[in-house]
Design a protein around this motif. Structure first.
Motif, PDB file in Angstrom:
ATOM      1  N   LEU A 249       0.797  -1.367   0.054  1.00  0.00           N
ATOM      2  CA  LEU A 249      -0.047  -0.060  -0.174  1.00  0.00           C
ATOM      3  C   LEU A 249       0.822   1.136  -0.274  1.00  0.00           C
ATOM      4  CD1 LEU A 249      -3.064   0.961   0.333  1.00  0.00           C
ATOM      5  CD2 LEU A 249      -2.555   0.770   2.748  1.00  0.00           C
ATOM      6  N   SER A 250       1.949   1.109   0.696  1.00  0.00           N
ATOM      7  CA  SER A 250       2.641   2.626   0.921  1.00  0.00           C
ATOM      8  C   SER A 250       3.273   3.039  -0.374  1.00  0.00           C
ATOM      9  CB  SER A 250       3.870   2.410   1.953  1.00  0.00           C
ATOM     10  OG  SER A 250       4.480   3.701   1.993  1.00  0.00           O
ATOM     11  N   LYS A 251       3.407   4.257  -0.656  1.00  0.00           N
ATOM     12  CA  LYS A 251       3.947   4.514  -1.868  1.00  0.00           C
ATOM     13  C   LYS A 251       5.387   4.956  -1.652  1.00  0.00           C
ATOM     14  CE  LYS A 251       0.068   7.115  -3.602  1.00  0.00           C
ATOM     15  NZ  LYS A 251      -0.982   7.624  -2.871  1.00  0.00           N
ATOM     16  N   THR A 252       5.870   4.638  -0.569  1.00  0.00           N
ATOM     17  CA  THR A 252       7.355   5.001  -0.027  1.00  0.00           C
ATOM     18  C   THR A 252       7.888   3.768   0.587  1.00  0.00           C
ATOM     19  OG1 THR A 252       6.653   6.204   1.992  1.00  0.00           O
ATOM     20  CG2 THR A 252       7.164   7.465   0.158  1.00  0.00           C
ATOM     21  N   PRO A 253       9.128   3.428   0.729  1.00  0.00           N
ATOM     22  CA  PRO A 253       9.955   2.319   1.454  1.00  0.00           C
ATOM     23  C   PRO A 253       9.505   2.785   2.888  1.00  0.00           C
ATOM     24  CG  PRO A 253      11.529   3.518  -0.066  1.00  0.00           C
ATOM     25  CD  PRO A 253      10.250   4.463  -0.045  1.00  0.00           C
ATOM     26  N   VAL A 254       9.625   1.391   3.528  1.00  0.00           N
ATOM     27  CA  VAL A 254       9.120   1.400   5.094  1.00  0.00           C
ATOM     28  C   VAL A 254      10.525   1.044   5.851  1.00  0.00           C
ATOM     29  CG1 VAL A 254       6.809   0.847   4.439  1.00  0.00           C
ATOM     30  CG2 VAL A 254       8.401  -0.995   5.035  1.00  0.00           C
ATOM     31  N   VAL A 255      10.355   1.128   6.948  1.00  0.00           N
ATOM     32  CA  VAL A 255      11.381   0.846   7.906  1.00  0.00           C
ATOM     33  C   VAL A 255      10.909  -0.170   8.993  1.00  0.00           C
ATOM     34  CG1 VAL A 255      12.611   2.087   9.968  1.00  0.00           C
ATOM     35  CG2 VAL A 255      12.870   3.057   7.606  1.00  0.00           C
ATOM     36  N   LEU A 256      11.764  -0.928   9.520  1.00  0.00           N
ATOM     37  CA  LEU A 256      11.698  -1.826  10.591  1.00  0.00           C
ATOM     38  C   LEU A 256      12.457  -1.179  11.704  1.00  0.00           C
ATOM     39  CD1 LEU A 256      11.421  -5.247   8.960  1.00  0.00           C
ATOM     40  CD2 LEU A 256       9.401  -4.170  10.150  1.00  0.00           C
ATOM     41  N   SER A 257      12.070  -0.331  12.469  1.00  0.00           N
ATOM     42  CA  SER A 257      12.865   0.645  13.274  1.00  0.00           C
ATOM     43  C   SER A 257      13.509  -0.357  14.161  1.00  0.00           C
ATOM     44  CB  SER A 257      12.198   1.940  13.937  1.00  0.00           C
ATOM     45  OG  SER A 257      11.321   1.212  14.869  1.00  0.00           O
ATOM     46  N   HIS A 258      13.349  -1.594  15.020  1.00  0.00           N
ATOM     47  CA  HIS A 258      13.984  -2.332  15.922  1.00  0.00           C
ATOM     48  C   HIS A 258      13.412  -3.518  15.820  1.00  0.00           C
ATOM     49  CE1 HIS A 258      10.176  -0.616  17.912  1.00  0.00           C
ATOM     50  NE2 HIS A 258      10.506  -1.486  19.041  1.00  0.00           N
ATOM     51  N   THR A 259      13.914  -4.406  14.903  1.00  0.00           N
ATOM     52  CA  THR A 259      13.564  -5.735  14.605  1.00  0.00           C
ATOM     53  C   THR A 259      14.653  -6.791  14.624  1.00  0.00           C
ATOM     54  OG1 THR A 259      11.547  -5.054  13.766  1.00  0.00           O
ATOM     55  CG2 THR A 259      12.166  -7.138  12.879  1.00  0.00           C
ATOM     56  N   ALA A 260      14.751  -7.902  14.780  1.00  0.00           N
ATOM     57  CA  ALA A 260      15.733  -8.897  14.541  1.00  0.00           C
ATOM     58  C   ALA A 260      15.337 -10.164  13.705  1.00  0.00           C
ATOM     59  CB  ALA A 260      16.231  -9.457  16.015  1.00  0.00           C
ATOM     60  N   SER A 261      16.018 -10.962  13.640  1.00  0.00           N
ATOM     61  CA  SER A 261      15.807 -12.065  12.517  1.00  0.00           C
ATOM     62  C   SER A 261      15.143 -13.393  13.217  1.00  0.00           C
ATOM     63  CB  SER A 261      17.138 -12.409  11.958  1.00  0.00           C
ATOM     64  OG  SER A 261      17.108 -13.805  11.331  1.00  0.00           O
ATOM     65  N   LEU A 276      12.334 -10.144   4.714  1.00  0.00           N
ATOM     66  CA  LEU A 276      13.530  -9.408   4.460  1.00  0.00           C
ATOM     67  C   LEU A 276      13.826  -9.117   3.175  1.00  0.00           C
ATOM     68  CD1 LEU A 276      16.177 -10.764   6.923  1.00  0.00           C
ATOM     69  CD2 LEU A 276      15.033  -8.297   7.025  1.00  0.00           C
ATOM     70  N   ARG A 277      13.761 -10.042   2.450  1.00  0.00           N
ATOM     71  CA  ARG A 277      13.871  -9.634   0.874  1.00  0.00           C
ATOM     72  C   ARG A 277      12.873  -8.938   0.130  1.00  0.00           C
ATOM     73  NH1 ARG A 277      14.667 -15.449   1.115  1.00  0.00           N
ATOM     74  NH2 ARG A 277      16.792 -15.851   1.413  1.00  0.00           N
ATOM     75  N   LYS A 278      11.818  -8.950   0.546  1.00  0.00           N
ATOM     76  CA  LYS A 278      10.628  -8.127   0.270  1.00  0.00           C
ATOM     77  C   LYS A 278      10.948  -6.375   0.653  1.00  0.00           C
ATOM     78  CE  LYS A 278       6.676  -7.595  -1.720  1.00  0.00           C
ATOM     79  NZ  LYS A 278       5.434  -7.906  -2.163  1.00  0.00           N
ATOM     80  N   LEU A 279      11.223  -6.406   1.845  1.00  0.00           N
ATOM     81  CA  LEU A 279      11.860  -5.218   2.265  1.00  0.00           C
ATOM     82  C   LEU A 279      12.811  -4.440   1.557  1.00  0.00           C
ATOM     83  CD1 LEU A 279      11.439  -3.227   5.021  1.00  0.00           C
ATOM     84  CD2 LEU A 279      13.410  -4.129   6.009  1.00  0.00           C
ATOM     85  N   ALA A 280      13.719  -5.408   1.421  1.00  0.00           N
ATOM     86  CA  ALA A 280      14.844  -4.624   0.554  1.00  0.00           C
ATOM     87  C   ALA A 280      14.504  -4.267  -0.938  1.00  0.00           C
ATOM     88  CB  ALA A 280      15.943  -5.783   0.446  1.00  0.00           C
ATOM     89  N   ALA A 281      13.800  -5.465  -1.436  1.00  0.00           N
ATOM     90  CA  ALA A 281      13.420  -4.979  -3.148  1.00  0.00           C
ATOM     91  C   ALA A 281      12.476  -3.815  -2.958  1.00  0.00           C
ATOM     92  CB  ALA A 281      12.492  -6.156  -3.270  1.00  0.00           C
ATOM     93  N   THR A 282      11.742  -3.549  -1.883  1.00  0.00           N
ATOM     94  CA  THR A 282      11.156  -2.373  -2.046  1.00  0.00           C
ATOM     95  C   THR A 282      11.804  -0.970  -1.574  1.00  0.00           C
ATOM     96  OG1 THR A 282       9.926  -2.866  -0.001  1.00  0.00           O
ATOM     97  CG2 THR A 282       8.853  -3.378  -2.192  1.00  0.00           C
ATOM     98  N   GLY A 283      12.882  -1.467  -1.448  1.00  0.00           N
ATOM     99  CA  GLY A 283      13.943   0.054  -1.020  1.00  0.00           C
ATOM    100  C   GLY A 283      13.899   0.224   0.698  1.00  0.00           C
ATOM    101  N   GLY A 284      13.490  -0.514   1.402  1.00  0.00           N
ATOM    102  CA  GLY A 284      13.228  -0.207   2.853  1.00  0.00           C
ATOM    103  C   GLY A 284      14.415  -0.435   3.618  1.00  0.00           C
ATOM    104  N   VAL A 285      14.336  -0.344   4.823  1.00  0.00           N
ATOM    105  CA  VAL A 285      15.676  -0.768   5.791  1.00  0.00           C
ATOM    106  C   VAL A 285      15.140  -1.484   7.097  1.00  0.00           C
ATOM    107  CG1 VAL A 285      17.589   0.300   7.203  1.00  0.00           C
ATOM    108  CG2 VAL A 285      17.001   1.363   4.975  1.00  0.00           C
ATOM    109  N   ILE A 286      15.975  -2.384   7.344  1.00  0.00           N
ATOM    110  CA  ILE A 286      15.505  -2.925   8.720  1.00  0.00           C
ATOM    111  C   ILE A 286      16.889  -2.418   9.709  1.00  0.00           C
ATOM    112  CG2 ILE A 286      16.594  -5.044   7.813  1.00  0.00           C
ATOM    113  CD1 ILE A 286      15.350  -6.523  10.148  1.00  0.00           C
ATOM    114  N   GLN A 287      16.463  -2.077  10.884  1.00  0.00           N
ATOM    115  CA  GLN A 287      17.270  -1.340  12.019  1.00  0.00           C
ATOM    116  C   GLN A 287      17.493  -2.476  13.141  1.00  0.00           C
ATOM    117  OE1 GLN A 287      18.152   1.264   9.900  1.00  0.00           O
ATOM    118  NE2 GLN A 287      18.184   2.426  11.421  1.00  0.00           N
TER     119      GLN A 287
END
Ligand SMILES: [Zn+2]
Length: 425
Positions: A249-261, A276-287
């Motif tokens: 839904l989001s028009k912009t990449p998303v962030v997981l601000s404090h998440t582990a594996s 995680l791969r989906k997050l990366a493919a859409t330009g997002g970041v996991i912290q």
């Protein structure tokens, strides 16, 4: 050689330079070194120290604002985890080279009633004001950041960077249009939900399971409004279904601000490799988070949990946490740990998660979100003073300086720029 001597004098680097490097540097600075010894800049430790100090180092989940209401607690003083459980303050930020990050308006999920929503509304606004008051009272050392470009500008001015984020959107439950008022007052990241479902989204840890199978209609509208205003959407704590829906839904990449594996520890708060791969493919970041039970398996112990509920009841009401009450809480904490010992994650456990996530998502999609003052911290990295260890370890693992700068803050700022560019005020 003033620059060289300046390196030794800098507290942030001093902390991670081994004695051998310091000795060599002293020899060089005092002109006693032979040419054969004069190559300290080539050591990995030295490169790590220089890299760490030159990078913009940001953590996306600083729960430190919970401490701002404590009667005797000031951000300019040096504290210690052993004395008061705190993990972030100005002296330790300097020592650990932490330039700043997202300072959180965390609102515990209460009753979803008219009265409960009003209480959440008041709680959120008060916390927002407390963050701004902290900055106002320390204007020579901290500054509110409103854009991605502000980070470099504030660092250059010698101050610490204060972005504001919200964890749990329940302060907006009675009136989601309040979001634009929060934006005007500095909010730049929005976490939809916390440990229990709210009006907007399902939580990954809701005791009764999902309620909307993802987002509610109100949640969908909130995501659209966050996109329009230019707020980063944070999906830590959200259920997997919420993650899937918001990424679409989001028009912009998303962030997981404090998440582990989840591949390393199957906790519902963690994220699996496919996502995680989906997050990366859409330009997002996991912290990457450092909370003990997210990093390693901690067997359930109802008695220990009940005791810890008592402990949290004492420390969560910051305004009432007098020195005496804090000491009482420290005693209780040590009693619980002695009576019900649990496995404790180490710095190596933290790095295992980070290295796995780096491999799966790629180094352009990883950052720091260790949950400081919110339950994070591991043996060997109990507060932000230890952050340079991460930089050194990543160099040792063979990551390039550019990649490490991305992890330390650059990747997050890239997402922020994308979110700013999509803003439709
Ligand atoms: Zn959290």
């Amino acid at each position: 050689m003033p620059a060289c001597c300046g390196v030794i004098g800098y507290r942030g680097r001093e902390a991670i330079l081994p004695m051998k490097s310091i000795a060599i540097l002293l020899l060089v600075c005092t002109g006693l070194a032979r040419p054969a010894l004069a190559a300290p800049a080539d050591t990995l430790e030295q490169r790590a120290a220089t890299l760490h100090q030159s990078a913009i180092v940001l953590d996306t989940h600083l729960d430190t604002p919970m401490l701002f209401a404590r009667p005797d607690w000031r951000i300019g003083d040096r504290h210690s985890f052993d004395a008061d459980f705190s993990q972030v303050d100005y002296p330790r930020m300097l020592e650990g080279g932490l330039d700043g990050g997202f300072w959180v308006i965390y609102t515990p999920q209460g009753e979803r009633t008219v009265a409960g929503n009003r209480a959440a509304r008041d709680f959120g606004l008060k916390r927002l004001v407390e963050i701004r008051e902290m900055v106002a009272a320390n204007a020579d050392r901290f500054e509110i950041a409103l854009s991605a470009d502000d980070a470099a500008r504030i660092k250059k001015a010698g101050k610490r960077i204060v972005y504001i984020s919200m964890e749990n959107a329940s302060p907006l439950a009675s009136d989601p249009s309040l979001l634009s008022a929060y934006y005007a007052l500095g909010l730049r990241m929005l976490g939809l939900v916390h440990s229990a479902n709210d009006d907007f989204a399902d939580s990954s840890t809701n005791p009764g399971g999902p309620e909307f199978n993802g987002l509610s209609d109100k949640g969908r509208a909130l995501v659209a409004e966050a996109n329009r205003l230019g707020l980063i959407i944070d999906l830590s704590h959200a259920s997997d279904a919420v993650f899937d829906q918001v990424v679409e839904l989001s028009k912009t990449p998303v962030v997981l601000s404090h998440t582990a594996s989840a591949a390393l520890n199957a906790h519902p708060r963690n994220i699996d490799d496919a996502r995680l791969r989906k997050l990366a493919a859409t330009g997002g970041v996991i912290q990457v988070n450092s909370v003990n039970q997210f990093l390693i398996k901690v067997p359930k112990n109802g008695e220990r949990d009940a005791e810890f509920d008592r402990f949290f009841a004492i420390i969560e009401d910051g305004a009432a946490l007098t020195v005496e009450k804090r000491k009482q809480a420290m005693r209780l904490y040590r009693e619980i740990e002695a009576k019900y010992p649990a496995p404790q994650a180490t710095f190596e456990d933290y790095m295992k998660h980070m290295l796995h996530i780096l491999e799966v998502a790629g180094p352009e999609h990883v950052g720091l979100g260790a949950d400081w003052d919110g339950g994070g911290g591991v043996s060997g990295m109990i507060d932000v003073a230890s952050l340079p260890k991460i930089t050194e370890r990543l160099l040792r693992e063979g990551y390039s300086e550019a990649q490490i700068k991305g992890v330390l803050g650059g990747n997050l700022l890239r997402v922020m720029r994308a979110v700013e560019a999509a803003r439709q005020p």
